[in-house]
Scaffold this active site. Structure first.
Site, PDB file in Angstrom:
ATOM      1  N   GLU A 231    -102.694   3.744 -13.994  1.00  0.00           N
ATOM      2  CA  GLU A 231    -103.248   2.408 -13.759  1.00  0.00           C
ATOM      3  C   GLU A 231    -102.535   1.345 -14.593  1.00  0.00           C
ATOM      4  O   GLU A 231    -103.141   0.443 -15.157  1.00  0.00           O
ATOM      5  CB  GLU A 231    -104.753   2.402 -14.047  1.00  0.00           C
ATOM      6  CG  GLU A 231    -105.524   3.328 -13.126  1.00  0.00           C
ATOM      7  CD  GLU A 231    -107.017   3.302 -13.363  1.00  0.00           C
ATOM      8  OE1 GLU A 231    -107.778   3.252 -12.379  1.00  0.00           O
ATOM      9  OE2 GLU A 231    -107.434   3.356 -14.540  1.00  0.00           O
TER      10      GLU A 231
ATOM     11  N   ASP B 276    -111.994  10.892  -9.339  1.00  0.00           N
ATOM     12  CA  ASP B 276    -112.435   9.850 -10.273  1.00  0.00           C
ATOM     13  C   ASP B 276    -113.953   9.750 -10.353  1.00  0.00           C
ATOM     14  O   ASP B 276    -114.520   8.785  -9.850  1.00  0.00           O
ATOM     15  CB  ASP B 276    -111.845   8.497  -9.854  1.00  0.00           C
ATOM     16  CG  ASP B 276    -112.108   7.397 -10.866  1.00  0.00           C
ATOM     17  OD1 ASP B 276    -112.394   7.706 -12.027  1.00  0.00           O
ATOM     18  OD2 ASP B 276    -112.026   6.213 -10.488  1.00  0.00           O
TER      19      ASP B 276
ATOM     20  N   GLU C  99    -120.623   4.459 -13.040  1.00  0.00           N
ATOM     21  CA  GLU C  99    -119.741   3.570 -12.281  1.00  0.00           C
ATOM     22  C   GLU C  99    -119.893   3.762 -10.778  1.00  0.00           C
ATOM     23  O   GLU C  99    -119.826   2.797 -10.012  1.00  0.00           O
ATOM     24  CB  GLU C  99    -118.293   3.831 -12.705  1.00  0.00           C
ATOM     25  CG  GLU C  99    -117.249   3.050 -11.950  1.00  0.00           C
ATOM     26  CD  GLU C  99    -115.831   3.399 -12.374  1.00  0.00           C
ATOM     27  OE1 GLU C  99    -114.889   2.896 -11.733  1.00  0.00           O
ATOM     28  OE2 GLU C  99    -115.662   4.175 -13.347  1.00  0.00           O
TER      29      GLU C  99
END
Length: 690
Positions: A290, A364, A392
C-alpha cells in the site's frame, strides 16, 4: 395559601404512591444494575468496602509488579475463607509467565497459594484468581496450573502521532503525544492493568503506516514515559518503523538494507532507543505494501530488510516483526496469492529474532476468510498471526459482532502440513489490531470490549471455547444473573455469523464500499487497479458468481497442503461457508439439502437480517437487569445494525438480480429501493477512513 396546601397534598400522595408501587415495579422488572459508563471494562468497580482478605507477600521479595498483584487482590478479590499467599518458586513447568493456584493445608488451616517463577506470573495469577472467584468458581477447590501457549501476545495500535486512529471507531488516540512525556495520563496505567488482567505482554504504539518522526529523540522520550508505566504490568513497547527513515531523518541517499551506511544508521538508532528504554521490544514493519517503502524498492528481499534490522536489535535482545501483508500490484491474477508467493520461498532465510506476521486470512480481515496458507508452510521461520480486533469490515463500533468464533476458527484450523498441526501450534506470536481509543468506554461500545477480552484470552490459551469466554466476560461485565446470561450469550455467539450472512454469505468477500469500507459496494468497478474493485472478488455475471481459485482459475488452492487443496478443489467437498471464495458457480448450482445456489444465497441474507432482529429482542428482555446507560446505548446500536443489515441485504440482492435476472424465492421480500438508489449513497465522513 390554598395553593400551597394543594401542592403539599400532591407531594405527600406521590411519596405514598411511590413507596407502595416502586417495590412492585422493581420486582416485575428484576434487579436494576448500578449505572456504569463502561470505563471499568470487565474488571468491575472497586467495592465500596474492600473484602478483608489476608494477603501475604512472597517471603523476602518485593517489586513494583508484586505490589500490583497485592493491590489487585485487595481491590478486586471477593471475600474468601482463607489467607492468600504469593509464592515465588522455581518450578520449570510454569515457565517465565505461568502461575499455579492451589490450596495448601496444614495444622493451622488452609491457605490459597499463588505460585510463579517470576513476578509477572504472580500478577497474572492474581488476576486469574479474581476472575475465578468473580465468575462463580469455588476458591476452596482450586488446582490450576496455567502458562501461555504463545510467547508474544500483543496489541498493534494503528495510532498516528496527530491523534487520528486509522480504522479506529472509539475516538482519538489514547496516547496524547503532545503532552507526553511531561504529563502521564493516569489512564495509561488503567490501560496497562486491563491488558495485564488478560495476559497481553506487548504493545505497538503507532500505526504500521508509520511516520519516521516516531523514531526521533522527542518521540523516543515520549515512548519511554509510556514504557515506564507499562513495565510493572509486564508489557514491553514496540514501535512501527518506516524503512525510509535513514533518508528522511539521517539524510542518507538510500534506504537499501544492503547498504553498510543504512545498517549503521539503524544500529545507532537502536542504541539510542535502548539507552532510554532498556527493555524496548523492537520494530514492527510494513514494507512494500500500500505504498509503504521497503527492500523491494531496491531489488532486495523481505529477508534482506528484516535481517538488517534484526542485526541492529540483536545485541539488545530486540525483535523484528515483519508483516507479510504485501498488498501491491505484483500479481494481477489473484491478490490472495501475493503473501505466499513472496514469503514462502524465503523460509529459513530470516534471522532468529525475526517474526513474520501473517494475517489470519489471505486477503484482508474479512468477516470470513480461509486460514492463510502460510501457516505451516514456513517451518523454519517464526510466525505471528495477525487479527483485527477493530471491526473495519464488521460494522465498525455500532454492529454487535463478537469475534471469538472468528479468532477460534482460524486458530483451530488444520494446516495439513503435519498430523494434528493447527494454526495456533505454528505461532511464536499473536497480534491484534486494537479497537481502543479515548472514548470513555475505551472501544466505542460495551460489546466491543468483549473482542479485546476474547482476543487476549485466546492468545493465552487457544483451546478455550469462545462461548465459555463469552459467558466469563458477561458475568464480569454485567453480573451473573441467569436471565442475562441466557439472553446475552446467544446474542454474542450468533452475532459474527449474522454479519457474514448480511455482508458476504457463502464465501463472498470484500464487497464493501470504497475507502471507508462502510456499507455495500459490490458494483464498484471503476478504480485504477483491478484488485481495488469489489467486482474483482465476486466475478458475478449472468451465468454465475464466485472466484475460481482452483486449477482452472488462479490455482490459489495449490498454496495449501495437498490434503486441504484436494478438498477445496471440488465444490462438493468445499465447506459451504467458503464455497464462493474458491469456486465460480452457476446461479442454479444445486446446494446440499436441496435448492439452488441463488436460493441459498438469498436465504442467508434473510437469515442475517432476522438474526439481528432476534438479538434486539433478546436485548429488550434484559432491560432493567442491566444499567440503563449501557442498555440504552446498545439498544440504539442494535437499531442501527438492524437498519444497516437490511440495507446490506437489499442493496446486494438488487445488484445480484440486475445480473442474473432471477426472481426472489417465495416469501423473500423485494429490496426497499431500486439498485440506482443504493449506488448513489455517499458517506464522505465515515470514521476511521485514512
Amino acid at each position: 395559601m390554598r395553593q400551597g396546601r394543594h401542592r403539599r397534598g400532591i407531594t405527600g400522595w406521590a411519596v405514598r404512591f411511590c413507596a407502595a408501587v416502586l417495590p412492585l415495579l422493581l420486582l416485575l422488572l428484576g434487579p436494576v444494575a448500578r449505572a456504569s459508563d463502561g470505563y471499568s471494562l470487565w474488571l468491575g468497580e472497586p467495592a465500596p468496602t474492600p473484602a478483608a482478605n489476608r494477603i501475604e507477600a512472597p517471603a523476602g521479595s518485593s517489586s513494583p509488579t508484586i505490589a500490583l498483584a497485592m493491590a489487585e487482590l485487595r481491590r478486586s478479590l471477593p471475600r474468601v475463607p482463607m489467607p492468600v499467599r504469593l509464592v515465588l518458586a522455581d518450578d520449570p513447568a510454569l515457565g517465565d509467565e505461568g502461575f499455579g493456584l492451589r490450596i495448601a493445608r496444614s495444622g493451622k488451616g488452609q491457605t490459597l497459594l499463588i505460585t510463579a517463577r517470576r513476578d509477572i506470573g504472580l500478577l497474572y495469577g492474581a488476576f486469574a484468581l479474581v476472575r475465578h472467584v468473580r465468575t462463580g468458581g469455588d476458591p476452596g477447590e482450586l488446582a490450576l496450573t496455567s502458562r501461555p501457549a504463545v510467547p508474544l501476545r500483543m496489541l498493534n495500535h494503528w495510532d498516528n502521532i496527530d491523534g487520528f486512529v486509522e480504522r479506529g471507531y472509539a475516538g482519538r488516540s489514547l496516547w496524547d503525544w503532545w503532552t507526553l512525556p511531561d504529563f502521564v495520563d493516569p489512564r495509561y496505567a488503567d490501560y496497562a492493568r486491563a491488558n495485564a488482567s488478560v495476559g497481553i505482554n506487548a504493545v505497538v504504539l503507532n500505526n504500521v503506516n508509520a511516520s519516521a518522526e516516531s523514531l526521533t529523540a522527542p518521540y523516543i522520550a515520549k515512548t519511554a514515559a509510556l514504557a515506564d508505566v507499562f513495565r510493572p504490568y509486564g508489557i514491553r513497547v514496540f514501535l512501527s518503523a518506516r524503512l525510509s527513515a535513514p533518508q528522511e531523518l539521517g539524510g542518507l541517499p538510500t534506504a537499501d538494507p544492503r547498504n553498510p551506511s543504512v545498517a549503521a544508521w539503524w544500529r545507532e538508532k537502536a542504541d539510542e532507543i535502548y539507552r532510554s528504554i532498556p527493555d524496548f521490544g523492537g520494530f514492527l514493519v510494513k514494507a512494500n505494501s500500500e505504498g509503504q517503502p521497503g527492500p523491494r524498492d531496491y531489488g532486495a528481499s523481505h529477508a534482506d530488510g528484516a535481517n538488517m534490522l534484526a542485526a541492529a536489535l540483536a545485541r539488545h535482545g530486540g525483535t523484528v516483526i515483519w508483516r507479510a501483508f504485501v498488498y501491491a500490484d505484483t500479481d494481477p491474477t489473484d491478490r490472495a496469492k501475493q503473501a505466499y508467493a513472496e514469503f514462502q520461498p524465503l523460509d529459513g532465510r530470516f534471522a532468529d529474532n525475526v517474526i513474520v506476521q501473517v494475517k489470519n486470512g489471505p486477503i484482508d480481515f474479512q468477516p470470513r476468510e480461509p486460514a492463510h496458507p502460510l501457516f505451516g508452510a514456513m517451518p523454519a521461520t517464526r510466525l505471528a498471526a495477525e487479527f483485527q480486533i477493530t471491526k473495519e469490515y464488521l460494522g465498525f463500533a455500532t454492529h454487535l459482532a463478537y469475534l471469538g468464533p472468528l479468532f477460534a476458527e482460524t486458530l483451530a484450523a488444520p494446516t495439513g502440513h503435519r498430523p494434528g498441526q493447527t494454526v495456533a501450534s505454528t505461532l511464536s506470536a499473536i497480534a491484534g489490531v486494537a479497537n481502543i481509543g479515548r472514548d470513555r468506554d475505551w472501544t466505542g461500545s460495551v460489546f466491543n470490549q468483549a473482542n479485546w477480552y476474547v482476543f487476549a484470552r485466546l492468545a493465552w490459551d487457544p483451546s478455550l471455547a469462545p462461548e465459555a469466554v463469552a459467558r466469563e466476560w458477561i458475568v464480569q461485565t454485567f453480573g451473573a444473573e441467569p436471565a442475562v446470561l441466557a439472553a446475552v450469550t446467544p446474542m454474542m455467539m450468533q452475532s459474527r455469523e449474522a454479519v457474514v450472512d448480511y455482508t458476504g454469505p457463502l464465501g463472498l468477500a470484500h464487497l464493501f464500499a470504497t475507502g471507508h469500507h462502510y456499507g455495500p459496494g459490490p458494483w464498484v468497478d471503476d478504480l485504477a487497479r483491478p484488485e481495488w474493485n469489489p467486482v474483482y472478488y465476486h466475478r458475478a455475471g449472468p451465468s454465475g458468481i464466485g472466484f475460481d481459485r482452483t486449477a482452472t482459475g488462479s490455482n490459489a488452492i495449490a498454496q495449501y497442503a495437498p490434503a486441504i487443496a484436494a478438498r477445496l478443489a471440488r465444490p462438493e467437498t468445499t465447506p459451504p461457508e467458503l464455497l464462493l471464495w474458491f469456486h465460480h458457480l452457476p446461479w442454479d448450482f444445486p446446494m446440499p439439502g436441496g435448492g439452488t445456489l441463488w436460493h441459498e444465497l438469498v436465504r442467508r441474507y434473510d437469515r442475517g437480517v432476522a438474526t439481528v432482529h432476534a438479538m434486539r429482542r433478546r436485548w429488550a428482555s434484559v432491560r432493567g437487569r442491566i444499567d440503563e446507560p449501557r442498555w440504552h446505548k446498545t439498544d440504539s446500536f442494535l437499531a442501527i445494525q438492524a437498519r444497516e443489515a437490511a440495507w446490506w441485504r437489499d442493496a446486494s440482492l438488487a445488484y445480484w438480480m440486475s445480473l442474473n435476472h432471477l426472481p426472489l424465492p417465495p416469501g423473500s421480500a423485494a429490496p426497499a429501493h431500486d439498485l440506482e438508489w443504493y449506488r448513489q449513497q455517499r458517506f464522505p465522513h465515515a470514521p476511521g477512513n485514512p
